[in-house]
Design an enzyme around this catalytic site. Sequence first.
Site, PDB file in Angstrom:
ATOM      1  N   LYS A  83      -8.448  -2.658   0.544  1.00 29.03           N
ATOM      2  CA  LYS A  83      -8.455  -1.758   1.693  1.00 29.03           C
ATOM      3  C   LYS A  83      -9.294  -0.504   1.449  1.00 29.03           C
ATOM      4  O   LYS A  83      -9.808   0.088   2.407  1.00 29.03           O
ATOM      5  CB  LYS A  83      -7.023  -1.375   2.058  1.00 29.03           C
ATOM      6  N   LYS A  94      -2.983 -12.223  12.357  1.00 27.39           N
ATOM      7  CA  LYS A  94      -4.436 -12.398  12.272  1.00 27.39           C
ATOM      8  C   LYS A  94      -4.804 -13.646  11.464  1.00 27.39           C
ATOM      9  O   LYS A  94      -5.614 -14.471  11.891  1.00 27.39           O
ATOM     10  CB  LYS A  94      -5.097 -11.173  11.627  1.00 27.39           C
ATOM     11  N   THR A  95      -4.228 -13.753  10.277  1.00 27.77           N
ATOM     12  CA  THR A  95      -4.556 -14.880   9.406  1.00 27.77           C
ATOM     13  C   THR A  95      -4.017 -16.185   9.968  1.00 27.77           C
ATOM     14  O   THR A  95      -4.714 -17.196  10.050  1.00 27.77           O
ATOM     15  CB  THR A  95      -3.997 -14.638   8.000  1.00 27.77           C
ATOM     16  N   HIS A 119     -10.819  -4.231  12.111  1.00 28.00           N
ATOM     17  CA  HIS A 119      -9.688  -4.811  11.379  1.00 28.00           C
ATOM     18  C   HIS A 119      -9.243  -6.029  12.173  1.00 28.00           C
ATOM     19  O   HIS A 119      -8.334  -5.949  13.005  1.00 28.00           O
ATOM     20  CB  HIS A 119      -8.567  -3.782  11.252  1.00 28.00           C
ATOM     21  N   ARG A 165       1.952 -12.034  -1.364  1.00 31.79           N
ATOM     22  CA  ARG A 165       0.568 -12.217  -0.923  1.00 31.79           C
ATOM     23  C   ARG A 165      -0.140 -13.264  -1.775  1.00 31.79           C
ATOM     24  O   ARG A 165       0.240 -13.530  -2.918  1.00 31.79           O
ATOM     25  CB  ARG A 165      -0.201 -10.905  -1.063  1.00 31.79           C
ATOM     26  N   ARG A 200       0.827  -1.193   0.000  1.00 31.83           N
ATOM     27  CA  ARG A 200       0.000   0.000   0.000  1.00 31.83           C
ATOM     28  C   ARG A 200       0.871   1.256   0.000  1.00 31.83           C
ATOM     29  O   ARG A 200       1.972   1.263   0.534  1.00 31.83           O
ATOM     30  CB  ARG A 200      -0.914   0.026   1.227  1.00 31.83           C
ATOM     31  N   SER A 219      -1.214  -5.726   9.708  1.00 31.71           N
ATOM     32  CA  SER A 219      -0.642  -6.738   8.829  1.00 31.71           C
ATOM     33  C   SER A 219       0.670  -7.257   9.404  1.00 31.71           C
ATOM     34  O   SER A 219       1.509  -6.493   9.871  1.00 31.71           O
ATOM     35  CB  SER A 219      -0.395  -6.137   7.443  1.00 31.71           C
ATOM     36  N   ASP A 246      -9.637 -10.979   8.135  1.00 31.67           N
ATOM     37  CA  ASP A 246      -9.121  -9.605   8.153  1.00 31.67           C
ATOM     38  C   ASP A 246     -10.140  -8.520   8.474  1.00 31.67           C
ATOM     39  O   ASP A 246      -9.777  -7.519   9.076  1.00 31.67           O
ATOM     40  CB  ASP A 246      -8.478  -9.288   6.798  1.00 31.67           C
TER      41      ASP A 246
END
Length: 537
Positions: free
Chosen positions: A203, A246-247, A223, A326, A61, A242, A261
């Site tokens: 996003k 989380k994942t 988030h 990713r 990003r 990130s 996410d």
Amino acid sequence: MAKNPQQVHAVLEALGITPGEGKVHIDLCAAELVERALQRGEGRLSSTGSLVVETGEYTGRSPKCRFIVDTPDVHERIAWGGVNRPIDRAHYEALRDDVCAYLSQGDLHVMRGIAGADRRHSRAYLVVAERATQALFARQMLVRPHKGDLERFDSPDFTVLAAPGFVCDPERHGTGMNAGVLINFEERVIVVAGTGYSGEIKKSIFSTMNYLLPVEDGVLSMHCSANRDPRTRETAVFFGLSGTGKTTLSAVDGRQLIGDDEHGWSDECVFNIEGGCYAKCIDLSEESEPLIFKAIRFGSVTENVLLDPDTRIADYADSSITENTRVAYPVGHIASAKLDGVGQPPSVVVFLTADAFGVLPPIARLMPESAMYHFLTGFTAKVAGTEQGIVEPQPTFSALFGEPFMPLDPMEYARLLEQRITATGARVYLVNTGWTGGGYGTGHRISLPHTRALVHAALAGSIDEAGYRRDERFNMDVPVACEDVPAELLDPRLVWPSPEEYDEAADRLARLFEENFAKRYPNADAAISAAGPHPLG
């Protein structure tokens, strides 16, 4: 599902997009999009069938090119500043018109998707993509519409224009660089131009939902990832930026993945805003993350991962393009996923932080005021590759564990979280997935098996059995024991080279907490301010 080209063309024409007959490909299935991507040279197939693409100049990003159009309807509600940066309508209209003219010149790939698995709080998004690969990304990341949803696309809640091949004029378009991500709440249009990194599409959609859900529906948008115990049906949510886990920590055997996410928490349930997952690939292995590893198959889109030229086997350890490799895939690629994307209100809330100082405990229980403090603070370390220019972990405070995507004042989200936790009695934990035994460069990353064991114990409630010690500096209750975790790991002071070095580093971080909170929230409730870290030295 009926494609209804008249409906789509009417929306395109209203924006001034006129590509001509036979140039608009609507709601193609994954196989058709993969075929078109290969024919157009947009990517290659890996040995597992994943479509592998390179995103070009932008591999993460770019916050500096992201703007919200300053219009009267949102001017008083947006928390303007370094994150939510305004751009005037004239610059937006110049970019929108130029992008629409650009998109009129070639083939388009249009996807209709839903944001919000709970249809009571969902929105319809029409994604207009220059590339088949980005249409496939949108198809896999959004919730697939039911037949009954299609009439909503006569006037979609938002239209996304994705033009990675378009080069922005920094002055004419006001972006300051050759890429731009502009959100217009008044027109309900998102422009993503000049960047092939599909995370910008994801996003920007999330950012709009983070305005619409709290303002229009009274729903807390988060988030976070979420999963569920299939036996007890109890759910848990995992907040974090990130790279904090989380994942990884939500996609595990024995629990059903709701989403990895983005979620909403209403009075009735927690629900996935997306229909897919966007996982980091760096150093991915079947041994450490088997569910994610097996999800990278036909229909997934892998970004910036290098393939062996002969075998097409992905080298997930290679970061020569970026650390931020990713993969996007539908949530159904996870064998244990809960496909409807909905669970009961969470009974456990986990805040994930990657502490680059190496002084926070690997897990701690938070009381209600401490939970509000850490939600507003959002301490972590930005990891390499997630944003342009980040090459090593950088300590940062990101309110709500996702400030770059939250358009409203953080206090609005915090009040909603407080209401939800009070109503449900949810237990709250802070989990450090970062360093211990020293800071970044001298210490080591806390092992994934140990973190998994701690999280499992927190979700099951067994972490309470051995009791807690009070950490006065960080204002936390730290468990004294946990099955399958070395006792000394629970007290980071014991694993540093010397207690004095730990105390110095810990006080330094505590001061950063104090300074940040005093600057960001000078009018916060005194009980919340007092619930945060305070140096002892």
